[in-house]
Design a protein around this motif. Structure first.
Motif: not given
Length: 544
Positions: A36-49
């Motif tokens: 769900p949001d916002p978890d996946r958004g923070y995960a995305l930020g971690a993946l992209t640096g």
């Protein structure tokens, strides 16, 4: 609650263990669909640096484990495992408590608001609540540098496939977005319109080239059709050994992007200061020597990946951009125009810029394929990697479109060297010795000795990695922290055929030389170590 953090941990764990690019894309798409949001958004930020969590540094993690474990035992464990987050996750003492850790989003938001004094207690509590995989994921999240084989570009491709959108549409708005990217996911799921952040000087996805001779066909005389290259069809330029960049200036905002969209403007303030224009240029970032020539790539490396750059560094390593193309001239988008027209616009545009910071990539005369091949193999400067061939009628198309642009690089140099040292890798390679230092023979005191000339960590198969790892373990003679010295003499050792793009003088290296892009071309199990190359062979390849 616990399931959300565990889902992120499982994602990272599976990404590490999945070598396939398409497999990694499927894993990220599945996570984006389920989380769900916002978890996946923070995960995305971690993946992209792009996710920065202040107050948590590797030194703090070391302090936490030092309070819970004998320092000598931890040092030996870290030496064996080779990765701080993985080591701490494995040796963290005690059983998990009944408490459930908060979801990923709560961890990020709590740490972002915590003081430096509060952060250690928060982190220790979460480490107590998580299992080994969860601890590893938490530590990777907080300290950055995931090392899971996922680039920012690959994460954006996963987003594009997840939302059935064009990745260039994502890249063009990326720098106007921030974690947790809720507006982005709303658009990808067709719940909202495409985000339209007001970005001055945005990144415009770059156009890339195909190899003129595919790797699989190298050495095949039928792979290249000479009729393909004609002066009325193709332009030719030198391919310089720098980094591809995009210089964009608009409404007082000036930015320099890498080809993958990373903003490196603050590392090159000398170039940014000269961007007194409105437009977007495509080119190669280089460093100039005192006599005005292009410096070796090693000089550019002194400027890369720095958070700040001193006045002295800018004076001794002055950067500039050799321009290849123009994408935007003021408010006019030129990308749809043919290269011939864009080249004319570029020539006029660059004529008005500071010659110290911007110049024009010269065209190479196109007559026939034989003449171009001769030019490719004997360029006028050692800092030239080969040729770029561009169709005169090609529009500037993001990605790697077929049939428009080609790169024709010089053949790599090859040298036979002897394996001298090995070190464990990271991520899925943390259990293997996969970083190899190699050397060649030179005379010293009337005898021959090996001197290191380079280090490589790719070019071999998984099966060959296991063979090399087994050799290192069976032939270790000394240990220097995580580094192992292996048997390497005239009678015993392994010869590695190393491919590299060029050489340059380097006073920082004992051998006096540094290799450009070394990689292991093959393992010469058949060749005696005494027959490996000598330093004189490499010195003879140095540019005058």
């Amino acid at each position: 609650m616990y399931g959300l953090m565990q889902a992120f941990a499982d994602l990272l764990d599976r990404l590490v263990l999945t070598p396939s690019r398409n497999g990694k894309l499927r894993l990220m798409m599945a996570y984006f669909a389920a989380a769900p949001d916002p978890d996946r958004g923070y995960a995305l930020g971690a993946l992209t640096g792009d996710l920065d969590i202040p107050g948590v540094k590797p030194a703090m993690i070391r302090d936490l484990i030092a309070d819970r474990m004998d320092a000598g035992l931890f040092a030996m464990s870290y030496d064996y495992v080779g990765d701080l987050a993985e080591t701490v996750s494995l040796v963290w003492p005690g059983d998990r408590r009944a408490n459930r850790p908060p979801p990923l989003s709560d961890i990020v938001e709590t740490l972002s608001g915590a003081s430096r004094a509060e952060a250690p207690g928060l982190v220790a509590g979460w480490l107590d609540d998580l299992d080994t995989t969860g601890r590893w994921a938490l530590l990777k999240l907080m300290t950055g540098g995931l090392r899971i084989g996922v680039s920012a570009r690959l994460a954006k491709l996963a987003l594009a496939q997840f939302g059935e959108k064009d990745v260039t549409d994502i890249e063009e708005i990326w720098h106007g977005l921030a974690s947790p990217y809720e507006s982005l996911f709303a658009w990808l799921e067709d719940r909202a319109e495409k985000p339209a952040p007001d970005i001055a000087a945005p990144f415009r996805p770059v156009m890339l080239a195909h190899p003129l001779v595919p790797k699989a066909d190298r050495g095949n005389p039928d792979a290249l059709d000479p009729a393909l290259i004609r002066p009325d069809t193709f332009a030719a330029e030198w391919k310089f050994d720098g980094i591809r960049v995009q210089a964009s200036a608009e409404r007082g905002t000036r930015r320099i992007y890498t080809r993958t969209g990373d903003d490196i403007s603050r590392t090159f303030p000398d170039v940014v200061a000269a961007m007194d224009f409105e437009g977007t240029l495509d080119g190669e970032l280089l460093v100039r020597t005192t006599d005005g020539a292009v410096a070796p790539f090693n000089a550019l490396q002194q400027r890369l990946n720095r958070k700040t750059v001193s006045k002295r560094q800018m004076e001794t390593h002055p950067a500039f951009i050799r321009t290849y193309d123009i994408l935007q001239d003021g408010g006019t988008d030129l990308r749809a125009r043919p290269f011939r027209a864009r080249r004319q616009s570029l020539e006029a545009f660059v004529a008005g810029l500071s010659p110290a910071r911007f110049d024009l990539s010269p065209l190479v005369p196109v007559t026939d394929i034989a003449a171009l091949d001769a030019a490719r193999l004997a360029p006028p400067s050692p800092e030239i990697e080969g040729l770029m061939l561009k169709r005169w009628d090609s529009a500037y198309v993001a990605g790697r479109p077929k049939g428009l642009w080609y790169k024709w690089k010089r053949d790599p140099y090859l040298v036979d060297a002897v394996l001298m040292y090995a070190q464990r890798g990271h991520g899925k390679r943390s259990s293997f010795y996969s970083d190899f230092t190699f050397g060649v023979w030179r005379a010293a005191g009337g005898e021959d000795e090996l001197t290191p000339v380079g280090k490589a960590y790719f070019g071999f198969t998984d099966a060959e990695l296991k063979q090399l790892d087994a050799f290192v373990r069976a032939n270790t003679i000394e240990r220097f922290g995580p580094v192992r010295s292996v048997t390497a003499n005239k009678e015993t050792g392994i010869v590695l055929e190393v491919a590299f793009e060029g050489l340059q003088r380097s006073p920082r290296h004992k051998s006096g030389i540094a290799m450009r892009f070394p990689r292991i071309n093959r393992i010469r199990w058949d060749k005696p170590t005494a027959e490996a190359d000598r330093l004189e062979t490499l010195v003879a390849l140095l540019p005058d």
